[in-house]
Design an enzyme around this catalytic site. Sequence first.
Site, PDB file in Angstrom:
ATOM      1  N   THR A 145     -28.346  52.167  70.005  1.00 26.51           N
ATOM      2  CA  THR A 145     -29.806  51.951  70.006  1.00 26.51           C
ATOM      3  C   THR A 145     -30.444  52.496  71.281  1.00 26.51           C
ATOM      4  O   THR A 145     -31.497  53.140  71.235  1.00 26.51           O
ATOM      5  CB  THR A 145     -30.099  50.438  69.884  1.00 26.51           C
ATOM      6  OG1 THR A 145     -29.401  49.920  68.750  1.00 26.51           O
ATOM      7  CG2 THR A 145     -31.580  50.169  69.745  1.00 26.51           C
ATOM      8  N   GLU A 184     -34.324  49.869  51.733  1.00 24.70           N
ATOM      9  CA  GLU A 184     -35.153  50.814  52.488  1.00 24.70           C
ATOM     10  C   GLU A 184     -35.424  52.092  51.685  1.00 24.70           C
ATOM     11  O   GLU A 184     -36.532  52.637  51.745  1.00 24.70           O
ATOM     12  CB  GLU A 184     -34.466  51.136  53.818  1.00 24.70           C
ATOM     13  CG  GLU A 184     -34.448  49.930  54.745  1.00 24.70           C
ATOM     14  CD  GLU A 184     -33.582  50.098  55.985  1.00 24.70           C
ATOM     15  OE1 GLU A 184     -33.485  49.135  56.759  1.00 24.70           O
ATOM     16  OE2 GLU A 184     -33.000  51.187  56.177  1.00 24.70           O
ATOM     17  N   TYR A 224     -39.925  46.430  59.357  1.00 28.98           N
ATOM     18  CA  TYR A 224     -39.167  45.805  60.452  1.00 28.98           C
ATOM     19  C   TYR A 224     -39.339  44.278  60.473  1.00 28.98           C
ATOM     20  O   TYR A 224     -39.149  43.640  61.522  1.00 28.98           O
ATOM     21  CB  TYR A 224     -39.567  46.427  61.790  1.00 28.98           C
ATOM     22  CG  TYR A 224     -38.885  47.765  62.061  1.00 28.98           C
ATOM     23  CD1 TYR A 224     -37.507  47.832  62.295  1.00 28.98           C
ATOM     24  CD2 TYR A 224     -39.592  48.957  62.083  1.00 28.98           C
ATOM     25  CE1 TYR A 224     -36.869  49.044  62.542  1.00 28.98           C
ATOM     26  CE2 TYR A 224     -38.963  50.177  62.325  1.00 28.98           C
ATOM     27  CZ  TYR A 224     -37.598  50.201  62.561  1.00 28.98           C
ATOM     28  OH  TYR A 224     -36.965  51.402  62.814  1.00 28.98           O
ATOM     29  N   ASN A 247     -36.519  55.715  70.183  1.00 24.55           N
ATOM     30  CA  ASN A 247     -35.149  56.219  70.106  1.00 24.55           C
ATOM     31  C   ASN A 247     -34.889  57.205  68.951  1.00 24.55           C
ATOM     32  O   ASN A 247     -33.787  57.276  68.423  1.00 24.55           O
ATOM     33  CB  ASN A 247     -34.150  55.062  70.117  1.00 24.55           C
ATOM     34  CG  ASN A 247     -34.333  54.119  68.955  1.00 24.55           C
ATOM     35  OD1 ASN A 247     -35.201  54.325  68.120  1.00 24.55           O
ATOM     36  ND2 ASN A 247     -33.495  53.104  68.879  1.00 24.55           N
ATOM     37  N   LYS A 279     -38.394  59.199  63.999  1.00 22.63           N
ATOM     38  CA  LYS A 279     -39.474  58.359  64.518  1.00 22.63           C
ATOM     39  C   LYS A 279     -40.558  59.191  65.222  1.00 22.63           C
ATOM     40  O   LYS A 279     -40.344  60.371  65.544  1.00 22.63           O
ATOM     41  CB  LYS A 279     -38.872  57.309  65.462  1.00 22.63           C
ATOM     42  CG  LYS A 279     -37.897  56.345  64.758  1.00 22.63           C
ATOM     43  CD  LYS A 279     -37.439  55.231  65.700  1.00 22.63           C
ATOM     44  CE  LYS A 279     -36.469  54.290  65.005  1.00 22.63           C
ATOM     45  NZ  LYS A 279     -36.100  53.131  65.870  1.00 22.63           N
ATOM     46  N   ARG A 325     -29.326  60.335  69.191  1.00 20.32           N
ATOM     47  CA  ARG A 325     -30.132  59.587  70.165  1.00 20.32           C
ATOM     48  C   ARG A 325     -29.852  60.055  71.589  1.00 20.32           C
ATOM     49  O   ARG A 325     -30.768  60.133  72.419  1.00 20.32           O
ATOM     50  CB  ARG A 325     -29.893  58.090  70.007  1.00 20.32           C
ATOM     51  CG  ARG A 325     -30.662  57.522  68.800  1.00 20.32           C
ATOM     52  CD  ARG A 325     -30.267  56.102  68.490  1.00 20.32           C
ATOM     53  NE  ARG A 325     -31.178  55.452  67.564  1.00 20.32           N
ATOM     54  CZ  ARG A 325     -30.879  54.336  66.888  1.00 20.32           C
ATOM     55  NH1 ARG A 325     -29.681  53.772  67.035  1.00 20.32           N
ATOM     56  NH2 ARG A 325     -31.755  53.795  66.072  1.00 20.32           N
ATOM     57  N   ARG A 382     -24.602  55.984  61.331  1.00 20.99           N
ATOM     58  CA  ARG A 382     -24.807  55.259  62.596  1.00 20.99           C
ATOM     59  C   ARG A 382     -23.926  55.837  63.706  1.00 20.99           C
ATOM     60  O   ARG A 382     -24.312  55.832  64.886  1.00 20.99           O
ATOM     61  CB  ARG A 382     -24.638  53.757  62.399  1.00 20.99           C
ATOM     62  CG  ARG A 382     -25.840  53.181  61.629  1.00 20.99           C
ATOM     63  CD  ARG A 382     -25.824  51.683  61.502  1.00 20.99           C
ATOM     64  NE  ARG A 382     -26.044  50.977  62.736  1.00 20.99           N
ATOM     65  CZ  ARG A 382     -27.245  50.560  63.170  1.00 20.99           C
ATOM     66  NH1 ARG A 382     -28.344  50.824  62.478  1.00 20.99           N
ATOM     67  NH2 ARG A 382     -27.355  49.891  64.286  1.00 20.99           N
ATOM     68  N   PHE A 394     -39.961  42.284  71.051  1.00 12.96           N
ATOM     69  CA  PHE A 394     -40.418  43.679  71.001  1.00 12.96           C
ATOM     70  C   PHE A 394     -41.068  44.048  69.669  1.00 12.96           C
ATOM     71  O   PHE A 394     -41.432  45.208  69.461  1.00 12.96           O
ATOM     72  CB  PHE A 394     -39.264  44.633  71.316  1.00 12.96           C
ATOM     73  CG  PHE A 394     -38.060  44.489  70.399  1.00 12.96           C
ATOM     74  CD1 PHE A 394     -38.038  45.093  69.152  1.00 12.96           C
ATOM     75  CD2 PHE A 394     -36.963  43.738  70.795  1.00 12.96           C
ATOM     76  CE1 PHE A 394     -36.948  44.958  68.310  1.00 12.96           C
ATOM     77  CE2 PHE A 394     -35.857  43.598  69.963  1.00 12.96           C
ATOM     78  CZ  PHE A 394     -35.849  44.210  68.706  1.00 12.96           C
ATOM     79  N   HIS A 410     -34.118  56.208  62.964  1.00 10.71           N
ATOM     80  CA  HIS A 410     -33.668  54.945  62.373  1.00 10.71           C
ATOM     81  C   HIS A 410     -32.490  55.240  61.459  1.00 10.71           C
ATOM     82  O   HIS A 410     -32.458  56.287  60.801  1.00 10.71           O
ATOM     83  CB  HIS A 410     -34.790  54.309  61.549  1.00 10.71           C
ATOM     84  CG  HIS A 410     -34.299  53.243  60.608  1.00 10.71           C
ATOM     85  ND1 HIS A 410     -34.044  51.965  61.021  1.00 10.71           N
ATOM     86  CD2 HIS A 410     -33.978  53.288  59.290  1.00 10.71           C
ATOM     87  CE1 HIS A 410     -33.595  51.256  59.991  1.00 10.71           C
ATOM     88  NE2 HIS A 410     -33.548  52.039  58.926  1.00 10.71           N
TER      89      HIS A 410
HETATM   90  P1  ATP Z   1     -32.983  51.105  63.870  1.00 10.62           P
HETATM   91  O1  ATP Z   1     -33.043  49.838  63.039  1.00 10.62           O
HETATM   92  O2  ATP Z   1     -34.338  51.655  64.212  1.00 10.62           O
HETATM   93  O3  ATP Z   1     -32.048  52.127  63.281  1.00 10.62           O
HETATM   94  P2  ATP Z   1     -31.006  49.888  65.567  1.00 10.62           P
HETATM   95  O4  ATP Z   1     -30.432  49.361  64.292  1.00 10.62           O
HETATM   96  O5  ATP Z   1     -30.126  50.696  66.449  1.00 10.62           O
HETATM   97  O6  ATP Z   1     -32.315  50.730  65.281  1.00 10.62           O
HETATM   98  P3  ATP Z   1     -32.260  47.335  65.941  1.00 10.62           P
HETATM   99  O7  ATP Z   1     -31.630  46.226  66.690  1.00 10.62           O
HETATM  100  O8  ATP Z   1     -32.324  47.260  64.455  1.00 10.62           O
HETATM  101  O9  ATP Z   1     -31.587  48.698  66.434  1.00 10.62           O
HETATM  102  O10 ATP Z   1     -33.741  47.474  66.522  1.00 10.62           O
HETATM  103  C1  ATP Z   1     -34.729  48.169  65.772  1.00 10.62           C
HETATM  104  C2  ATP Z   1     -35.537  49.033  66.708  1.00 10.62           C
HETATM  105  O11 ATP Z   1     -36.296  48.200  67.566  1.00 10.62           O
HETATM  106  C3  ATP Z   1     -34.735  49.917  67.652  1.00 10.62           C
HETATM  107  O12 ATP Z   1     -34.322  51.119  67.084  1.00 10.62           O
HETATM  108  C4  ATP Z   1     -35.723  50.159  68.750  1.00 10.62           C
HETATM  109  O13 ATP Z   1     -36.666  51.172  68.364  1.00 10.62           O
HETATM  110  C5  ATP Z   1     -36.443  48.835  68.830  1.00 10.62           C
HETATM  111  N1  ATP Z   1     -35.854  47.974  69.852  1.00 10.62           N
HETATM  112  C6  ATP Z   1     -34.677  47.303  69.785  1.00 10.62           C
HETATM  113  N2  ATP Z   1     -34.453  46.613  70.902  1.00 10.62           N
HETATM  114  C7  ATP Z   1     -35.515  46.825  71.692  1.00 10.62           C
HETATM  115  C8  ATP Z   1     -35.899  46.370  72.992  1.00 10.62           C
HETATM  116  N3  ATP Z   1     -35.123  45.550  73.701  1.00 10.62           N
HETATM  117  N4  ATP Z   1     -37.083  46.803  73.486  1.00 10.62           N
HETATM  118  C9  ATP Z   1     -37.886  47.622  72.776  1.00 10.62           C
HETATM  119  N5  ATP Z   1     -37.592  48.082  71.545  1.00 10.62           N
HETATM  120  C10 ATP Z   1     -36.434  47.694  71.016  1.00 10.62           C
HETATM  121 MG    MG Z   2     -31.615  48.352  62.835  1.00 10.67          MG
END
Ligand code: ATP
Ligand code: MG
Length: 139
Positions: free
Chosen positions: A93, A128, A51, A114, A11, A104, A87, A59, A117
Amino acid sequence: MATNRTFTMIKPDAVKNGYMGQIIDRFIQNGFAIKALKYTHLSKEQAQKFYEVHAERPFYGELVDFMCSGPIVAAILEKDNAVNAFRTLIGATDPAEATEGTIRKDFAESKAHNAVHGSDSDENAAIECAFHFSANEIF
Ligand code: ATP
Ligand code: MG
């Protein structure tokens, strides 16, 4: 049955902070083969589409703006049980909750910024991978 491919992005925070090389090395050192690799900059439309599943979350706007705030690295990675193994490698996350030694934990700025992805299912990994790469870019 689990397939052997997952999709990742390094990212904008991690690229900006100079961690691109170290993070790619983590992928390789942990047994992931790089099947495709691209240094690119998402448009707002691409970030919104990628997304889309989070469109109703509070968010979402912040997430989209962040993901197109600077260049990213997109990659397809291959390993047995790739989605789950990756993962585990990247960690929770929120880096504050991530296990020691995860990507992370070591490179992320915050829950929003973070560092990486990782696909969350085989089905989404396939979607994807196809979103970012055409067949002639996968080796
Ligand atoms: P990713 O999909 O990016 O691998 P993830 O699967 O761990 O991450 P998701 O729940 O899919 O988490 O959320 C997607 C992304 O949205 C997170 O990686 C983070 O960048 C952002 N995100 C998630 N929760 C929050 C939050 N509470 N506040 C701000 N950003 C958030
Ligand atoms: Mg995710």
